[in-house]
Every structure is written in C-alpha cells, then in structure tokens.
Design an enzyme around this catalytic site. Structure first.
Site, PDB file in Angstrom:
ATOM      1  N   THR A   1      -0.031  24.736 -27.113  1.00 10.83           N
ATOM      2  CA  THR A   1      -1.417  24.743 -27.591  1.00 10.83           C
ATOM      3  C   THR A   1      -2.096  26.066 -27.259  1.00 10.83           C
ATOM      4  O   THR A   1      -1.785  26.678 -26.240  1.00 10.83           O
ATOM      5  CB  THR A   1      -2.171  23.587 -26.898  1.00 10.83           C
ATOM      6  OG1 THR A   1      -1.681  22.374 -27.431  1.00 10.83           O
ATOM      7  CG2 THR A   1      -3.666  23.657 -27.105  1.00 10.83           C
TER       8      THR A   1
ATOM      9  N   ARG B   1      -0.476  10.091 -33.885  1.00  7.80           N
ATOM     10  CA  ARG B   1      -0.856  10.436 -32.506  1.00  7.80           C
ATOM     11  C   ARG B   1      -1.753  11.686 -32.472  1.00  7.80           C
ATOM     12  O   ARG B   1      -1.475  12.690 -33.097  1.00  7.80           O
ATOM     13  CB  ARG B   1       0.418  10.677 -31.698  1.00  7.80           C
ATOM     14  CG  ARG B   1       0.160  11.024 -30.220  1.00  7.80           C
ATOM     15  CD  ARG B   1       0.154  12.505 -29.988  1.00  7.80           C
ATOM     16  NE  ARG B   1      -0.008  12.833 -28.566  1.00  7.80           N
ATOM     17  CZ  ARG B   1      -0.319  14.043 -28.125  1.00  7.80           C
ATOM     18  NH1 ARG B   1      -0.485  15.038 -28.975  1.00  7.80           N
ATOM     19  NH2 ARG B   1      -0.456  14.287 -26.840  1.00  7.80           N
TER      20      ARG B   1
ATOM     21  N   ASP C   1      -5.377  15.532 -26.605  1.00  6.37           N
ATOM     22  CA  ASP C   1      -6.685  15.838 -26.030  1.00  6.37           C
ATOM     23  C   ASP C   1      -7.408  16.996 -26.711  1.00  6.37           C
ATOM     24  O   ASP C   1      -8.637  17.081 -26.660  1.00  6.37           O
ATOM     25  CB  ASP C   1      -6.517  16.210 -24.551  1.00  6.37           C
ATOM     26  CG  ASP C   1      -5.602  17.440 -24.390  1.00  6.37           C
ATOM     27  OD1 ASP C   1      -4.534  17.472 -25.029  1.00  6.37           O
ATOM     28  OD2 ASP C   1      -5.970  18.359 -23.638  1.00  6.37           O
TER      29      ASP C   1
ATOM     30  N   THR D   1      -4.509  22.554 -21.892  1.00  9.96           N
ATOM     31  CA  THR D   1      -3.207  22.420 -22.549  1.00  9.96           C
ATOM     32  C   THR D   1      -2.313  21.579 -21.654  1.00  9.96           C
ATOM     33  O   THR D   1      -2.403  21.655 -20.428  1.00  9.96           O
ATOM     34  CB  THR D   1      -2.548  23.792 -22.802  1.00  9.96           C
ATOM     35  OG1 THR D   1      -1.219  23.561 -23.306  1.00  9.96           O
ATOM     36  CG2 THR D   1      -2.465  24.651 -21.558  1.00  9.96           C
ATOM     37  N   GLY D   2      -1.469  20.770 -22.269  1.00  8.05           N
ATOM     38  CA  GLY D   2      -0.565  19.939 -21.478  1.00  8.05           C
ATOM     39  C   GLY D   2      -0.370  18.584 -22.110  1.00  8.05           C
ATOM     40  O   GLY D   2      -0.602  18.414 -23.311  1.00  8.05           O
TER      41      GLY D   2
ATOM     42  N   GLY E   1      -1.398  15.625 -23.363  1.00  5.48           N
ATOM     43  CA  GLY E   1      -2.753  15.273 -23.766  1.00  5.48           C
ATOM     44  C   GLY E   1      -3.225  13.904 -23.313  1.00  5.48           C
ATOM     45  O   GLY E   1      -4.416  13.721 -23.030  1.00  5.48           O
TER      46      GLY E   1
HETATM   47  N1  ASP Z   1      -2.425  19.097 -25.255  1.00  2.92           N
HETATM   48  C1  ASP Z   1      -1.681  19.081 -26.493  1.00  2.92           C
HETATM   49  C2  ASP Z   1      -1.540  17.673 -26.978  1.00  2.92           C
HETATM   50  O1  ASP Z   1      -1.369  16.785 -26.170  1.00  2.92           O
HETATM   51  C3  ASP Z   1      -0.328  19.669 -26.369  1.00  2.92           C
HETATM   52  C4  ASP Z   1      -0.271  21.061 -25.792  1.00  2.92           C
HETATM   53  O2  ASP Z   1      -1.063  21.410 -24.925  1.00  2.92           O
HETATM   54  O3  ASP Z   1       0.614  21.824 -26.222  1.00  2.92           O
HETATM   55  O4  ASP Z   1      -1.550  17.480 -28.176  1.00  2.92           O
END
Ligand code: ASP
Length: 311
Positions: free
Chosen positions: A177, A205, A208, A228-229, A231
């Site tokens: 992200t 789906r 966040d 980011t992470g 979500g």
């Molecule tokens: N936070 C993003 C999600 O859950 C994924 C990402 O951070 O790459 O969609």
C-alpha cells in the site's frame, strides 16, 4: 528534530511495510524502490516549498506511487482471487475534516484523484464498486482499462498463492500500500492512502486503507496518519483515528501515540506500519515488520528515504 508548526512544512510517504530485509533484498529492487519513494517525495516537496497545500502535496505524492508498478496501488496492484484488480483509496484534510474514499474501483487510473473528487464534488464520503467508477466517468476523471493496471509479477504472485491453498493468506507478508501525510506552511495537515489490498482477496474484501479513522485520518489539532499492513487489525483498532485522538487530547505526542498503537497491534498479532505528520514537529513513523518503504522531508532540509528497520 523539532520544527514549529506554522511556517514550516513536513512530509512523509510510504510504499508499504513487510518482510524486506537487507540481506535478502535484490540490490536493483532496493535502488528502484528508493528512487520511487524519492520521486513521490519530490512531487510533494515542489508543492510544499512554494507555499502549496498539504492536500495537493499528499495527492501528488500518492499519484506518483500509484503510477509506479513497484507498489501495490493503482498500476501494479495485486490481483483478487478471481484475477481482477480492485483498488481502494482515501484522502482527508485536517482543516475541516473533509474526507473522500473509494473501494473496489476497477477502471479509474488514479483512485486517489477519485477519492478527492468524492470529497470535493459529492455530498458523500465513501463510494464503492461500479458506482464509484461511474462517478469518476460522470466527473471526467481519467479512466484506464483493466489491463493497464496489470503486471506479470502480480499475476505470478496470485498464481503462487492459488497453487498452495493451505498457505497463510498473507503469503510473503509484503504490504505494498502507498500513502502520504503532510503539514503545509499554513499549519494544515492532510493524509492520503491508496492500495490494491491483499493478493487473492475475495468476496469484496476491503481493508483499512479507504476507511476513515482506520487506515487514513487527518485533524489539524493533532496531525495526519496513513497506515499499511494487515488491514483487518487496523480496522479493529481504528488505528489512524486513535493516534490522532491520543495526540489531540494530550495523552502522548504523536510518535509515542503511534508507537503505542503499533504495540497494541503486535499484541493482537497484526503486522504493519504507520507514517504521521504532526501539527507540530517533523513527520515520522513506526512499524513492527522487518522493513517499511518510507521517506520524509521537511523545510529544515531533512531528506530521508529508508527501507529496513535499522535505517
Ligand atoms: N492495508 C492494506 C489492506 O489491508 C494492505 C497493505 O497495506 O498493503 O488492504
């Protein structure tokens, strides 16, 4: 490094948190990722150092990262289980807490531009699916065909995931992200986040990133946050809003509030990272993964791009 709020500007960008480690990262990939982050920073710096708005700066930085195929946002987004690309994005300004967000966008070149149009040209905050793309067409926002977003590497990642149905959902633990947070010389802050979500996602789906208060938040009384992470954890903890609230209420400064939320995420088993631009002081970050693609700059001359935890 501390700089006062008004009169000074500060910016941070991220291109995702994940399992990047110095020993196992291909040097060419290391270089191109840093160049991509620098290009995003430069786009924002050009706006901020001439007295431009934080909102324009974060949009500009995220557009650069969306168009860069290395990052999981816009062009180069990951594939859903059905082999499609569905993008999510959000933008927020801290002055009046206006916000715009989109989810499951499939035919709009820069989802962040669409999120801003939702904020500024509709009475709504959050549009999803074909309706969001329809809004983009109605308001003349640049379209792109589905194959424009696709890259062979993302296709390979999906095939790898589908070949092993027992594999953990976040195989490789790389969250790509992108996001940007900034404070401008007028003391206003803004945040922007854009993503393709997780490889192999299904059933519509949404993570966040486009959820105001979870992956994205901005409040001039505190600062701006982009996450980011994994979500699902960021949604459950309302990470971005809680960091802003703790800062606004004087519980902690923004670095300490961010560290506290990352600690809480770790306790629940969540992985990821956060960038922030505080109302007063310089932009920063925290993460609990081995690395996070990130960079920051400010009006005192700070310029930093980093990937690994030890930088
Ligand atoms: N936070 C993003 C999600 O859950 C994924 C990402 O951070 O790459 O969609």
């Amino acid at each position: 490094m501390k700089t006062a709020g008004r009169g000074n500007w500060s910016i941070a960008v991220h291109g995702g948190a994940g399992s990047m480690e110095r020993a196992t990262t291909d040097p060419a990939q290391d270089r191109t990722a840093r160049a991509g982050l620098s290009a995003a920073l430069e786009a924002a710096i050009a706006i901020l150092q001439t007295g431009g708005h934080a909102l324009d700066a974060v949009e500009a930085a995220v557009r650069v990262l969306e168009d860069d195929t290395q990052f999981n946002a816009g062009r180069g987004s990951v594939f859903t289980a059905e082999g499609r690309i569905e993008c999510d994005a959000a933008i927020m300004e801290g002055n009046n807490r206006m916000a715009g967000a989109v989810a499951g966008v499939r035919s709009t070149r820069n989802p962040i531009v669409l999120a801003r149009a939702v904020m500024e040209q509709s009475p709504h905050v959050f549009l999803a699916g074909s309706g969001a793309d329809g809004f983009a067409r109605a308001f003349g926002i640049e379209a792109a065909s589905p194959d424009w977003f696709e890259t062979p590497e993302r296709r390979r990642q999906l095939e790898e995931l589908l070949a092993d149905p027992e594999a953990p959902f976040d195989l490789g633990m790389k969250y790509g992200t992108v996001g940007a947070v900034a404070r401008d010389t007028s003391g206003h802050v803004a945040a922007a986040t854009s993503t393709g979500g997780l490889t192999g996602k299904k059933w519509g789906r949404v993570g966040d990133s486009p959820i105001i208060g979870a992956g994205t938040y901005a409040d001039d009384r505190a600062g701006a946050i982009s996450c980011t992470g994994a979500g699902e954890y960021f949604i459950r903890l309302s990470v971005a809003h809680e960091i802003a609230a703790r800062t606004r209420l004087g519980v902690e400064d923004m670095q300490a509030a961010t560290n506290a939320l990352i600690d809480e995420l770790s306790i629940l088993g969540g992985k990821g990272g956060v960038i922030f631009a505080p109302a007063i002081g310089t932009a920063g970050w925290a993460f609990n993964t081995p690395g996070m693609y990130r960079g920051r700059a400010d009006s005192s001359g700070l310029r930093q791009v980093a990937i690994y935890a030890d930088e």
